[in-house]
Motif scaffolding. Structure first.
Motif, mmCIF file in Angstrom:
data_model
loop_
_atom_site.group_PDB
_atom_site.id
_atom_site.type_symbol
_atom_site.label_atom_id
_atom_site.label_comp_id
_atom_site.label_asym_id
_atom_site.label_seq_id
_atom_site.Cartn_x
_atom_site.Cartn_y
_atom_site.Cartn_z
ATOM 1 N N HIS A 43 40.735 22.694 16.106
ATOM 2 C CA HIS A 43 41.787 23.614 16.549
ATOM 3 C C HIS A 43 42.597 24.139 15.374
ATOM 4 C CE1 HIS A 43 41.685 23.849 20.916
ATOM 5 N NE2 HIS A 43 41.261 22.591 20.934
ATOM 6 N N ALA A 44 42.800 23.318 14.347
ATOM 7 C CA ALA A 44 43.520 23.803 13.176
ATOM 8 C C ALA A 44 42.744 24.908 12.477
ATOM 9 C CB ALA A 44 43.776 22.635 12.220
ATOM 10 N N VAL A 45 41.443 24.769 12.385
ATOM 11 C CA VAL A 45 40.620 25.820 11.769
ATOM 12 C C VAL A 45 40.693 27.103 12.589
ATOM 13 C CG1 VAL A 45 38.255 26.474 11.180
ATOM 14 C CG2 VAL A 45 39.087 24.178 10.640
ATOM 15 N N LEU A 46 40.595 26.999 13.909
ATOM 16 C CA LEU A 46 40.635 28.191 14.747
ATOM 17 C C LEU A 46 42.007 28.873 14.712
ATOM 18 C CD1 LEU A 46 38.600 26.942 17.821
ATOM 19 C CD2 LEU A 46 37.860 28.554 16.071
ATOM 20 N N THR A 47 43.080 28.077 14.630
ATOM 21 C CA THR A 47 44.416 28.675 14.543
ATOM 22 C C THR A 47 44.571 29.462 13.252
ATOM 23 O OG1 THR A 47 45.351 26.911 15.892
ATOM 24 C CG2 THR A 47 46.876 28.160 14.525
ATOM 25 N N ALA A 48 44.107 28.895 12.139
ATOM 26 C CA ALA A 48 44.164 29.632 10.869
ATOM 27 C C ALA A 48 43.295 30.869 10.922
ATOM 28 C CB ALA A 48 43.738 28.712 9.724
ATOM 29 N N ALA A 49 42.110 30.771 11.551
ATOM 30 C CA ALA A 49 41.223 31.930 11.624
ATOM 31 C C ALA A 49 41.838 33.041 12.461
ATOM 32 C CB ALA A 49 39.874 31.502 12.211
ATOM 33 N N ALA A 50 42.550 32.677 13.527
ATOM 34 C CA ALA A 50 43.165 33.698 14.377
ATOM 35 C C ALA A 50 44.194 34.508 13.623
ATOM 36 C CB ALA A 50 43.805 33.039 15.596
ATOM 37 N N ARG A 51 44.796 33.944 12.597
ATOM 38 C CA ARG A 51 45.801 34.670 11.820
ATOM 39 C C ARG A 51 45.206 35.477 10.679
ATOM 40 N NH1 ARG A 51 51.193 32.611 12.222
ATOM 41 N NH2 ARG A 51 51.389 31.002 13.798
ATOM 42 N N LEU A 52 44.013 35.079 10.213
ATOM 43 C CA LEU A 52 43.500 35.650 8.967
ATOM 44 C C LEU A 52 42.254 36.505 9.134
ATOM 45 C CD1 LEU A 52 43.875 32.483 6.702
ATOM 46 C CD2 LEU A 52 45.400 34.434 6.802
ATOM 47 N N LEU A 53 41.422 36.228 10.150
ATOM 48 C CA LEU A 53 40.092 36.830 10.204
ATOM 49 C C LEU A 53 39.922 37.657 11.467
ATOM 50 C CD1 LEU A 53 37.941 33.768 9.093
ATOM 51 C CD2 LEU A 53 38.864 35.599 7.671
ATOM 52 N N ALA A 109 34.067 20.006 22.880
ATOM 53 C CA ALA A 109 33.783 21.074 23.842
ATOM 54 C C ALA A 109 34.947 22.055 23.932
ATOM 55 C CB ALA A 109 33.490 20.465 25.212
ATOM 56 N N ASP A 110 36.172 21.567 23.863
ATOM 57 C CA ASP A 110 37.335 22.452 23.920
ATOM 58 C C ASP A 110 37.350 23.372 22.710
ATOM 59 O OD1 ASP A 110 39.677 23.557 24.791
ATOM 60 O OD2 ASP A 110 40.946 22.019 23.891
ATOM 61 N N VAL A 111 36.969 22.860 21.546
ATOM 62 C CA VAL A 111 36.931 23.683 20.331
ATOM 63 C C VAL A 111 35.867 24.757 20.464
ATOM 64 C CG1 VAL A 111 36.511 23.634 17.849
ATOM 65 C CG2 VAL A 111 37.844 21.804 18.927
ATOM 66 N N ARG A 112 34.681 24.388 21.015
ATOM 67 C CA ARG A 112 33.616 25.396 21.184
ATOM 68 C C ARG A 112 34.035 26.485 22.168
ATOM 69 N NH1 ARG A 112 30.336 20.750 21.624
ATOM 70 N NH2 ARG A 112 29.975 21.231 23.846
ATOM 71 N N ASP A 113 34.687 26.096 23.243
ATOM 72 C CA ASP A 113 35.145 27.107 24.210
ATOM 73 C C ASP A 113 36.157 28.050 23.585
ATOM 74 O OD1 ASP A 113 33.520 25.976 26.084
ATOM 75 O OD2 ASP A 113 35.122 24.825 27.061
ATOM 76 N N ARG A 114 37.070 27.494 22.797
ATOM 77 C CA ARG A 114 38.087 28.357 22.179
ATOM 78 C C ARG A 114 37.450 29.290 21.160
ATOM 79 N NH1 ARG A 114 43.438 26.216 18.923
ATOM 80 N NH2 ARG A 114 44.303 28.262 18.447
ATOM 81 N N ALA A 115 36.436 28.812 20.421
ATOM 82 C CA ALA A 115 35.755 29.669 19.458
ATOM 83 C C ALA A 115 35.018 30.802 20.163
ATOM 84 C CB ALA A 115 34.780 28.832 18.629
ATOM 85 N N ARG A 116 34.377 30.513 21.288
ATOM 86 C CA ARG A 116 33.703 31.576 22.043
ATOM 87 C C ARG A 116 34.714 32.605 22.562
ATOM 88 N NH1 ARG A 116 30.253 27.289 23.822
ATOM 89 N NH2 ARG A 116 31.583 26.930 25.647
ATOM 90 N N LEU A 117 35.908 32.125 23.004
ATOM 91 C CA LEU A 117 36.932 33.056 23.468
ATOM 92 C C LEU A 117 37.375 33.971 22.340
ATOM 93 C CD1 LEU A 117 39.034 34.080 25.525
ATOM 94 C CD2 LEU A 117 40.515 32.215 24.788
ATOM 95 N N TYR A 118 37.614 33.407 21.160
ATOM 96 C CA TYR A 118 38.011 34.252 20.031
ATOM 97 C C TYR A 118 36.912 35.254 19.688
ATOM 98 C CZ TYR A 118 42.189 31.531 18.952
ATOM 99 O OH TYR A 118 43.417 30.931 18.996
ATOM 100 N N GLY A 119 35.653 34.789 19.747
ATOM 101 C CA GLY A 119 34.564 35.704 19.445
ATOM 102 C C GLY A 119 34.491 36.847 20.433
ATOM 103 N N ALA A 120 34.683 36.536 21.734
ATOM 104 C CA ALA A 120 34.657 37.598 22.744
ATOM 105 C C ALA A 120 35.816 38.565 22.552
ATOM 106 C CB ALA A 120 34.696 36.972 24.138
ATOM 107 N N LEU A 121 37.000 38.047 22.230
ATOM 108 C CA LEU A 121 38.147 38.932 21.989
ATOM 109 C C LEU A 121 37.914 39.812 20.777
ATOM 110 C CD1 LEU A 121 41.134 36.488 22.669
ATOM 111 C CD2 LEU A 121 40.375 38.390 24.105
ATOM 112 N N ALA A 122 37.329 39.231 19.708
ATOM 113 C CA ALA A 122 37.081 40.018 18.493
ATOM 114 C C ALA A 122 36.056 41.115 18.735
ATOM 115 C CB ALA A 122 36.617 39.095 17.365
ATOM 116 N N ALA A 123 35.129 40.894 19.675
ATOM 117 C CA ALA A 123 34.099 41.898 19.928
ATOM 118 C C ALA A 123 34.609 43.084 20.711
ATOM 119 C CB ALA A 123 32.926 41.240 20.679
#
Length: 771
Positions: free
Chosen positions: A458-468, A480-494
């Motif tokens: 979650h710390a990696v994903l929080t930093a990525a949401a601000r920078l990438l 599993a929660d981390v994978r779900d959150r990463a997929r959500l960020y990927g869908a939002l970025a697309a």
């Protein structure tokens, strides 16, 4: 008891009240041969709180003041404090309009005696008398000053005597010189506010003050400087005083707190505050402040930072080579603190913030802060706070760039330190824009280093949401929660543009999990704080509340098992009890023209008592009942939140609900079967118990008989020859309140002073309604 004291107390007792059985017990006790000390103190407090009730005329006030003067003339024996006697005498004279009587003149003479042992109380009495009768002290010569070597006079009383007589100020200044340093400073502060003929009268004391090392006297000198300015101080005086303060601020023989005080005096010198602003010239130069520059050996740490701030302000205010050399010294000291190890890390953060605030951003300090972070990653919160300091100097961007470069230039660490690196990378100022490719590589390595850890992922994903624009893929073994959150960020970025993606994820992610360590109620409160709030409804109020009658219900005076101890024991148990039910409100809700759903009513009484009631819908006969424990009789504030037609959530303030004084009182229920005799004995036990550890007052009675409003609270007829009645009630949170109606007076006692006000208000209104 000292000779003559009994006669003086008896004289005071004779001057108070009506001289019969209706007087308060303490007043009657004074007329005995040897009144107890508690009776003496009770009478003095009665004079302080309600002097007109026991001294109804000016003649009675003069007689009572004369008796008090006789007590003050005696040697101070064990008994009431002398300060209480002084204040009671002044109160009687002012309240009865006898401030111009000969007794008042004798009292003023007593207050102005040089050997008065209670000068603070004497000064307060003089202030009250002067306010009641302006000009009381006019024309009175100042008291004689003692010879050298004798005890000094009471300073406050002398100053009050001098206030209406400006010609006495020089003599009083000479007399103040004989007093201790603290008393001299107090005298100078007070006399500087008096009507002086000219500021030059302070010149002679000023000459003595400039050479002193006493902190109180130098503080008084600064006050004179601020009060009179150039009318009293010459340029030579200012320069000498500033050099004196600068020398004392670095004197090695003085303790650190004293040196810190003199350092603050240098900074607060009238011409040095505020540093950096336009106005008068700054007298403190880098050359004069050279001895005040900080060093690593300064102790305590607060002294180092205080010196650092003063030196940085001086260097920023003055230009030239001296200021440049001073700035270089301050920068070098901050760099040494950064390299000094863990104990000096906090000092470095403070010094760097002060340097940036006064002298601007510095690349060397930013690099030192970044190196300190790599050595101690746990300092990330302090360094991020440091990056927010001095926002207009370019320091936040410089420090943020240095911290990010330090993180990206080092391999991702393992364990808890990774979270600190990711926090700095995400929150350091100036992180948008360039360096995204380098940040993406670092975050991919950080995701691999985090492995399947929930917190690290979650710390990696929080930093990525601000920078990438898109998050790095998590490792296959991730939570599993981390994978779900990463997929959500990927869908939002697309499907979102970079600007919209930043707006969605700037608070740390789309749907973050509840932070660990936060309880469910706290999480619910945090969610409620950010939830949409109802909008204010338009006038008029969408509904009205109407009070329904609620007769007072008696409450047990004491536990049921206390009745076995008889009336006396039962009464003592009731006097000790503090519990009482709250105020019960029955309300009928009258709907307005619109149908309202999901209505929530909020009631707030005096003292912070809050109650709520909910209705699914408002019908023609809707009723609610709430219980409150108000601390006073102010109206109850009412607010309403509801759903209007169309689904809109609205809020409105409804008219407050007034409270009658009697609503705060609950009748006492004595054991059934007790006749008037036993009820009187129980009341007598309660009355005696409250006399020992309660509050007492007296009120005029409106008329004979028992007012109808008091019928529910009446315990019994008092059994005397007249029409006396015994009344008892309980107040929520304030215990027992009693009243004895006898003759022309109503004596009242309560377990606490806070209970007397509602009881007295209720008694007055009940008597007025009966009349």
């Amino acid at each position: 008891m000292a000779p003559g004291a009994a006669e003086a107390w008896a004289r005071l007792g004779a001057a108070l009240g009506g001289g019969d059985h209706r007087d308060p017990p303490a007043v009657r006790a004074l007329r005995g041969p040897a009144p107890a000390r508690r009776h003496q103190v009770s009478v003095l407090w009665l004079l302080l709180e309600s002097p007109s009730s026991v001294c109804p005329s000016r003649a009675a006030g003069e007689e009572a003041a004369g008796a008090l003067l006789a007590l003050l003339a005696l040697p101070e024996p064990p008994g009431p404090p002398r300060a209480l006697l002084l204040l009671a005498t002044a109160t009687v004279l002012v309240a009865t309009g006898a401030a111009a009587a000969p007794t008042a003149a004798a009292f003023v003479s007593l207050l102005l005696r040089p050997d008065e042992p209670r000068p603070a109380a004497a000064a307060e009495c003089l202030r009250e008398l002067q306010a009641a009768r302006p000009g009381l002290l006019s024309g009175r010569p100042p008291p004689p000053l003692p010879a050298r070597g004798r005890p000094p006079p009471a300073p406050l009383a002398l100053l009050l005597a001098a206030a209406p007589a400006p010609g006495a100020v020089p003599a009083l200044l000479d007399g103040a010189f004989l007093q201790p340093a603290a008393a001299q400073a107090q005298a100078l502060w007070a006399l500087s506010r008096a009507a002086v003929p000219a500021p030059a009268v302070f010149k002679a004391p000023l000459v003595r003050l400039l050479g002193t090392g006493e902190a109180a006297l130098l503080h008084a000198a600064l006050h004179l400087k601020a009060a009179f300015g150039d009318a009293l101080f010459t340029a030579e005086d200012e320069a000498f005083l500033l050099r004196r303060l600068a020398g004392l601020a670095q004197h090695p023989a003085l303790p650190p707190p004293r040196r810190l005080f003199f350092l603050e005096c240098v900074a607060a010198f009238p011409e040095n505050r505020p540093l950096g602003a336009g106005g008068p010239p700054v007298l403190l130069t880098p050359r004069l402040a050279a001895g005040l520059f900080p060093g690593r050996l300064d102790a305590p740490p607060g002294a180092l930072l205080a010196r650092y701030e003063l030196a940085a302000a001086v260097c920023a205010e003055n230009g030239g080579r001296d200021a440049e050399r001073g700035g270089s010294c301050l920068r070098q000291l901050a760099l040494e603190l950064a390299a000094a190890g863990p104990p000096a890390a906090g000092l470095f953060c403070g010094a760097a913030a002060l340097y940036a605030a006064h002298l601007g951003a510095d690349a060397a300090l930013a690099a030192a802060a970044a190196g300190l972070f790599l050595r101690r990653p746990a300092l990330a919160p302090a360094l991020l706070d440091l990056a927010k300091a001095a926002g207009g100097s370019g320091w936040p961007a410089a420090l943020g760039a240095a911290l990010r470069q330090a993180v990206l230039g080092a391999p991702p660490p393992a364990g808890p330190e990774l979270r600190w690196h990711l926090r700095v990378l995400a929150r350091a100022p100036g992180g948008g824009g360039g360096g995204r490719a380098e940040a993406a590589r670092y975050l991919r390595r950080a995701a691999a280093a985090a492995g399947g850890d929930w917190r690290g992922g979650h710390a990696v994903l929080t930093a990525a949401a601000r920078l990438l624009p898109a998050p790095p893929p998590p490792p296959p073994a991730a939570d599993a929660d981390v994978r779900d959150r990463a997929r959500l960020y990927g869908a939002l970025a697309a499907c979102l543009s970079p600007a919209k993606l930043q707006a969605v994820t700037r608070r740390g992610g789309g749907l973050p999990a509840r932070p660990r360590g936060l309880s469910a109620p706290a999480a619910a409160g945090a969610a409620a704080a950010t939830a949409p709030r109802p909008r204010p409804a338009a006038e008029p109020a969408p509904l009205l509340l109407r009070r329904l009658p609620e007769p007072p219900r008696p409450v047990a005076a004491a536990p049921a098992d206390a009745a076995a101890a008889g009336p006396a024991g039962y009464g003592r148990a009731a006097a000790r009890r503090r519990a009482a039910p709250g105020l019960r409100l029955r309300l009928q809700v009258e709907p307005g023209p619109q149908r309202l759903l999901a209505v929530q009513l909020r009631f707030e009484a005096e003292g912070g008592a809050v109650a709520e009631a909910r209705l699914a819908a408002v019908g023609p006969a809707a009723e609610v009942a709430v219980a409150l424990r108000p601390r006073g009789g102010r109206p109850v504030a009412v607010g309403a939140a509801f759903t209007a037609p169309g689904g809109r959530a609205l809020a409105a303030r409804l008219p407050p609900l007034p409270l009658a004084p009697g609503e705060l009182l609950w009748p006492l229920a004595l054991p059934p079967g007790w006749g008037p005799s036993r009820r009187r004995r129980a009341f007598g036990a309660m009355w005696q118990a409250l006399a020992e550890a309660g509050a007492e007052t007296a009120l005029p009675r409106a008329g004979p008989g028992l007012p109808p409003a008091l019928a529910a609270f009446a315990v019994a007829w008092d059994g005397g020859d007249g029409d006396g009645w015994l009344v008892a009630a309980a107040l929520p949170g304030r215990g027992l309140a009693l009243a004895w109606l006898r003759g022309p007076r109503v004596a009242a006692r309560a377990a606490r002073w806070a209970a007397l006000a509602p009881l007295g208000c209720f008694l007055r209104r009940a008597g007025a309604a009966a009349a």
